[in-house]
Write a protein that holds these residues in place. Structure first.
Motif, PDB file in Angstrom:
ATOM      1  N   ASP A  42      -9.278  -0.821   7.010  1.00  0.00           N
ATOM      2  CA  ASP A  42      -9.967  -1.213   8.161  1.00  0.00           C
ATOM      3  C   ASP A  42     -10.159  -2.751   8.288  1.00  0.00           C
ATOM      4  OD1 ASP A  42     -12.817  -3.584   7.837  1.00  0.00           O
ATOM      5  OD2 ASP A  42     -13.720  -1.651   7.206  1.00  0.00           O
ATOM      6  N   VAL A  43     -11.177  -2.534   9.377  1.00  0.00           N
ATOM      7  CA  VAL A  43     -10.884  -3.910  10.723  1.00  0.00           C
ATOM      8  C   VAL A  43     -10.658  -5.319   9.551  1.00  0.00           C
ATOM      9  CG1 VAL A  43     -13.569  -4.539  11.146  1.00  0.00           C
ATOM     10  CG2 VAL A  43     -11.728  -5.120  13.233  1.00  0.00           C
ATOM     11  N   ASP A  44     -11.186  -5.130   8.282  1.00  0.00           N
ATOM     12  CA  ASP A  44     -11.644  -6.652   8.219  1.00  0.00           C
ATOM     13  C   ASP A  44     -10.483  -6.274   7.423  1.00  0.00           C
ATOM     14  OD1 ASP A  44     -14.270  -6.921   7.730  1.00  0.00           O
ATOM     15  OD2 ASP A  44     -14.798  -5.941   6.468  1.00  0.00           O
ATOM     16  N   GLN A  45      -9.145  -5.933   7.264  1.00  0.00           N
ATOM     17  CA  GLN A  45      -7.461  -6.287   6.483  1.00  0.00           C
ATOM     18  C   GLN A  45      -6.791  -6.737   7.706  1.00  0.00           C
ATOM     19  OE1 GLN A  45      -7.340  -1.686   4.968  1.00  0.00           O
ATOM     20  NE2 GLN A  45      -6.385  -2.478   3.796  1.00  0.00           N
ATOM     21  N   VAL A  46      -7.201  -6.731   9.053  1.00  0.00           N
ATOM     22  CA  VAL A  46      -6.333  -7.394   9.822  1.00  0.00           C
ATOM     23  C   VAL A  46      -6.199  -8.597   9.820  1.00  0.00           C
ATOM     24  CG1 VAL A  46      -6.179  -8.133  12.582  1.00  0.00           C
ATOM     25  CG2 VAL A  46      -7.640  -5.976  11.625  1.00  0.00           C
ATOM     26  N   PRO A  47      -6.498  -9.786   9.098  1.00  0.00           N
ATOM     27  CA  PRO A  47      -6.301 -10.875   8.496  1.00  0.00           C
ATOM     28  C   PRO A  47      -5.382 -11.306   7.812  1.00  0.00           C
ATOM     29  CG  PRO A  47      -8.573 -10.642   9.091  1.00  0.00           C
ATOM     30  CD  PRO A  47      -8.182  -9.121   8.933  1.00  0.00           C
ATOM     31  N   VAL A  48      -5.755 -10.236   6.662  1.00  0.00           N
ATOM     32  CA  VAL A  48      -4.647  -9.506   5.135  1.00  0.00           C
ATOM     33  C   VAL A  48      -3.164  -9.509   5.866  1.00  0.00           C
ATOM     34  CG1 VAL A  48      -4.098  -9.094   3.210  1.00  0.00           C
ATOM     35  CG2 VAL A  48      -6.087  -8.840   3.843  1.00  0.00           C
ATOM     36  N   ALA A  49      -3.443  -8.609   6.582  1.00  0.00           N
ATOM     37  CA  ALA A  49      -2.252  -8.322   7.912  1.00  0.00           C
ATOM     38  C   ALA A  49      -1.780  -9.263   8.175  1.00  0.00           C
ATOM     39  CB  ALA A  49      -2.084  -7.216   8.549  1.00  0.00           C
ATOM     40  N   GLN A  50      -2.482  -9.676   8.809  1.00  0.00           N
ATOM     41  CA  GLN A  50      -1.869 -10.972   9.607  1.00  0.00           C
ATOM     42  C   GLN A  50      -0.876 -12.230   8.575  1.00  0.00           C
ATOM     43  OE1 GLN A  50      -4.814 -12.723  11.973  1.00  0.00           O
ATOM     44  NE2 GLN A  50      -4.363 -10.887  13.751  1.00  0.00           N
ATOM     45  N   VAL A  51      -1.108 -12.484   7.303  1.00  0.00           N
ATOM     46  CA  VAL A  51      -0.939 -13.122   6.469  1.00  0.00           C
ATOM     47  C   VAL A  51       0.060 -12.599   6.152  1.00  0.00           C
ATOM     48  CG1 VAL A  51      -1.219 -14.296   4.077  1.00  0.00           C
ATOM     49  CG2 VAL A  51      -3.115 -14.395   5.793  1.00  0.00           C
ATOM     50  N   VAL A  52       0.251 -11.445   5.896  1.00  0.00           N
ATOM     51  CA  VAL A  52       1.487 -10.745   5.405  1.00  0.00           C
ATOM     52  C   VAL A  52       2.694 -11.188   6.098  1.00  0.00           C
ATOM     53  CG1 VAL A  52       3.128  -8.643   4.795  1.00  0.00           C
ATOM     54  CG2 VAL A  52       0.472  -9.675   3.750  1.00  0.00           C
TER      55      VAL A  52
END
Length: 264
Positions: A42-52
């Motif tokens: 989901d596009v909402d997971q982009v910030p989570v991926a960037q944090v990781v």
């Protein structure tokens, strides 16, 4: 929904990396097709991926990243990240210290230290003393010196100093005494009066931050050996100019004094 390839382009994380994060339960796809195994995000997971991604750039272990992401409270998450940043800063300090020492040691023509002998009379001081582990000396010193400053204040009649038992260097733990010269030392908290005994010192001055002070110690010790002398007690340091006086490390001046006696 985004395919894993599309999500990879959005996050600049390779498909292989995204699969590894999925297997580690750090960044799980929103949907996994049971028939094909294709992953969709989901596009909402982009910030989570960037944090990781940022945490991995800081060498945070995968298990620690999992703890951070699962923490429900943002303050807890921030605290976990801060702990790792403190560890990185400590490692950076050690790296800077090693680099400074190596640069000085590898100079083509190192400047010899200037060493003199001085008879030091007995002196009354306000002191804080304890048995300290070598790794804890800096933090212990900061606390002890803050107590001394609060207790003695303007009554000090000289720069602060310290005396370090040989065991601190030889065994990694030993008695450390920090002091402020004071004719009438107070007794409050850990602060008490003490007498530094009269002694003959081989002295030199270390210029700058303490990153490479061990090199100056080595040069001073070599001079002592070459001049047929032997250490006869705790080494002393006198902080002529230090962090209490200026935040500029290049202006710091630390006098090193090794108690000595001539070998017959």
């Amino acid at each position: 929904m985004l395919t894993i390839g599309e999500f990879s382009r959005l996050t600049h994380l390779s498909v292989r990396t995204l699969r590894r994060y999925h297997e580690a339960a750090l960044l799980e796809p929103t949907v996994v097709d049971p028939a094909t195994g294709y992953r969709y995000y989901d596009v909402d997971q982009v910030p989570v991926a960037q944090v990781v991604h940022r945490l991995r750039e800081l060498d945070v272990p995968l298990a620690e990243i999992g703890r951070i992401l699962r923490a429900p409270d943002p303050w807890v998450r921030a605290g976990l990240v801060a702990q790792h940043l403190q560890r990185l800063e400590a490692e950076l300090d050690r790296t800077r210290s090693a680099v400074a020492s190596l640069r000085r040691l590898l100079r083509p023509e190192p400047s010899p230290v200037e060493v003199g002998l001085r008879a030091e009379p007995a002196r009354t001081v306000a002191a804080v003393a304890d048995v300290v582990h070598a790794h804890d000396v800096l933090s212990w010193y900061a606390g002890a010196m803050a107590e001394l400053d609060a207790a003695v204040g303007d009554a000090a009649d000289g720069p602060p100093g310290g005396a370090f038992d040989n065991a601190l260097f030889e065994e990694g733990q030993g008695r450390v005494l920090v002091y402020l010269p004071a004719p009438d030392p107070p007794r409050t908290g850990r602060v008490h009066g003490a007498t530094l005994p009269a002694v003959e010192l081989a002295v030199t001055t270390h210029v700058g931050a303490h990153d490479d002070i061990d090199v100056t110690y080595g040069e001073l010790g070599s001079w002592v050996v070459r001049n047929a002398m032997s250490v006869a007690g705790p080494v002393r340091e006198s902080y002529l100019v230090g962090p209490r006086d200026t935040p500029d490390p290049s202006a710091w001046r630390t006098e090193l004094g090794w108690p000595v006696f001539r070998i017959s």
